[in-house]
Motif scaffolding. Sequence first.
Motif, short mmCIF file in Angstrom:
data_model
loop_
_atom_site.label_atom_id
_atom_site.label_comp_id
_atom_site.label_asym_id
_atom_site.label_seq_id
_atom_site.Cartn_x
_atom_site.Cartn_y
_atom_site.Cartn_z
N LYS A 109 -3.28 -4.61 -5.84
CA LYS A 109 -3.49 -5.73 -4.92
C LYS A 109 -4.25 -5.28 -3.67
O LYS A 109 -5.13 -5.99 -3.17
CB LYS A 109 -2.15 -6.35 -4.53
CG LYS A 109 -1.49 -7.14 -5.65
CD LYS A 109 -0.17 -7.74 -5.19
CE LYS A 109 0.50 -8.52 -6.32
NZ LYS A 109 1.81 -9.09 -5.88
N GLU A 110 -3.91 -4.08 -3.18
CA GLU A 110 -4.58 -3.57 -1.99
C GLU A 110 -6.04 -3.29 -2.28
O GLU A 110 -6.94 -3.61 -1.48
CB GLU A 110 -3.88 -2.30 -1.49
CG GLU A 110 -4.37 -1.80 -0.14
CD GLU A 110 -4.07 -2.78 0.98
OE1 GLU A 110 -4.86 -2.81 1.96
OE2 GLU A 110 -3.06 -3.53 0.89
N GLU A 128 1.22 -2.87 -6.31
CA GLU A 128 0.87 -2.98 -4.89
C GLU A 128 -0.47 -2.32 -4.61
O GLU A 128 -1.28 -2.84 -3.82
CB GLU A 128 1.97 -2.34 -4.04
CG GLU A 128 3.31 -3.07 -4.08
CD GLU A 128 4.39 -2.34 -3.31
OE1 GLU A 128 4.04 -1.41 -2.54
OE2 GLU A 128 5.57 -2.67 -3.47
N LEU A 129 -0.71 -1.18 -5.26
CA LEU A 129 -1.99 -0.49 -5.09
C LEU A 129 -3.13 -1.36 -5.61
O LEU A 129 -4.18 -1.47 -4.96
CB LEU A 129 -1.96 0.85 -5.83
CG LEU A 129 -3.27 1.63 -5.86
CD1 LEU A 129 -3.68 2.04 -4.44
CD2 LEU A 129 -3.14 2.86 -6.74
N SER A 136 -7.97 -6.48 -2.49
CA SER A 136 -8.01 -7.30 -1.28
C SER A 136 -9.40 -7.24 -0.63
O SER A 136 -10.19 -6.35 -0.92
CB SER A 136 -6.94 -6.84 -0.27
OG SER A 136 -7.24 -5.53 0.19
N VAL A 167 -2.61 2.18 4.16
CA VAL A 167 -1.77 1.66 3.07
C VAL A 167 -2.14 2.36 1.77
O VAL A 167 -1.27 2.76 0.98
CB VAL A 167 -1.93 0.14 2.93
CG1 VAL A 167 -1.20 -0.37 1.69
CG2 VAL A 167 -1.40 -0.58 4.17
N LEU A 168 -3.44 2.53 1.53
CA LEU A 168 -3.89 3.22 0.32
C LEU A 168 -3.36 4.64 0.29
O LEU A 168 -2.91 5.14 -0.75
CB LEU A 168 -5.41 3.23 0.26
CG LEU A 168 -6.11 1.90 -0.04
CD1 LEU A 168 -7.62 2.06 0.10
CD2 LEU A 168 -5.76 1.40 -1.44
N PRO A 217 -9.36 -3.53 2.13
CA PRO A 217 -8.24 -2.61 1.89
C PRO A 217 -7.98 -1.73 3.11
O PRO A 217 -8.90 -1.34 3.82
CB PRO A 217 -8.73 -1.76 0.70
CG PRO A 217 -9.79 -2.58 0.06
CD PRO A 217 -10.45 -3.33 1.16
N SER A 218 -6.72 -1.42 3.35
CA SER A 218 -6.33 -0.58 4.47
C SER A 218 -6.23 0.89 4.04
O SER A 218 -5.44 1.21 3.13
CB SER A 218 -4.97 -1.03 5.02
OG SER A 218 -4.41 -0.06 5.87
#
Length: 227
Positions: free
Chosen positions: A173-174, A170-171, A177, A184-185, A180-181
């Motif tokens: 993918k973030e 998931e990290l 992206s 979220v990170l 990146p948020s």
Amino acid sequence: MTKYNLTPRQRELLKTIVEQMKSGKAQEPLIPIISNSGSTLMGIQGNFGRNLIGDLEVLCKVDLLGFHHNSRGTKVYTVKQSAYDAIENNFVIPENQVPTQVNIGAIIRDMSGGNVQAVGFSNNSELSQLVNDTDLLHKKLDELTEQLVDVVKSELPSKELMAYIQTIEELKKEIESEKPSPSVLQKLFASISFLGDVESTISLVTRVLPYVYPFLLIASQKLASGG
């Protein structure tokens, strides 16, 4: 008081090594000898079982032993001063070696401004090139993932390991992206660093942080470049 996260067998192995070194019966480098009947260390009496190499690797990861490859390409080991100190102090980690709490949130908040120090990369331009090349970035993240998973795989039960690997995915993918948020990170970095996890050990946090840091650098560069 924080102690090294070692199994009884690993503690006994280190005690034996240190005692043999102090008595002069053993010399560096320590050379493991593996056979069907078990494992030994050259110059040290005793059979250390079939998991000797794994135990030596753990002692290296907690910074009690060092290693290098000899002319034959065999990994051989050296004893660090921290090993002598650990035996003398009943495996209590000195206060100056216990990591302080790392504020992942503060790190993430600082990512979008200021300069990024490209530790682990030859220079900042290499880091910038990496985040701007999709293929290079994906390859690097896969490489870093393999290294990080290798550190934790012996520490986590299979179910927890699978969840940990999923978090790393998931990290990745973030980070990959378009934008990146930071929030979220922050959550993902805290999770893979075991920060805030009361069940994790200090020594495990200590071991994973150097492998998490390159992810932080890449994510910070991605944010600094505007995603």
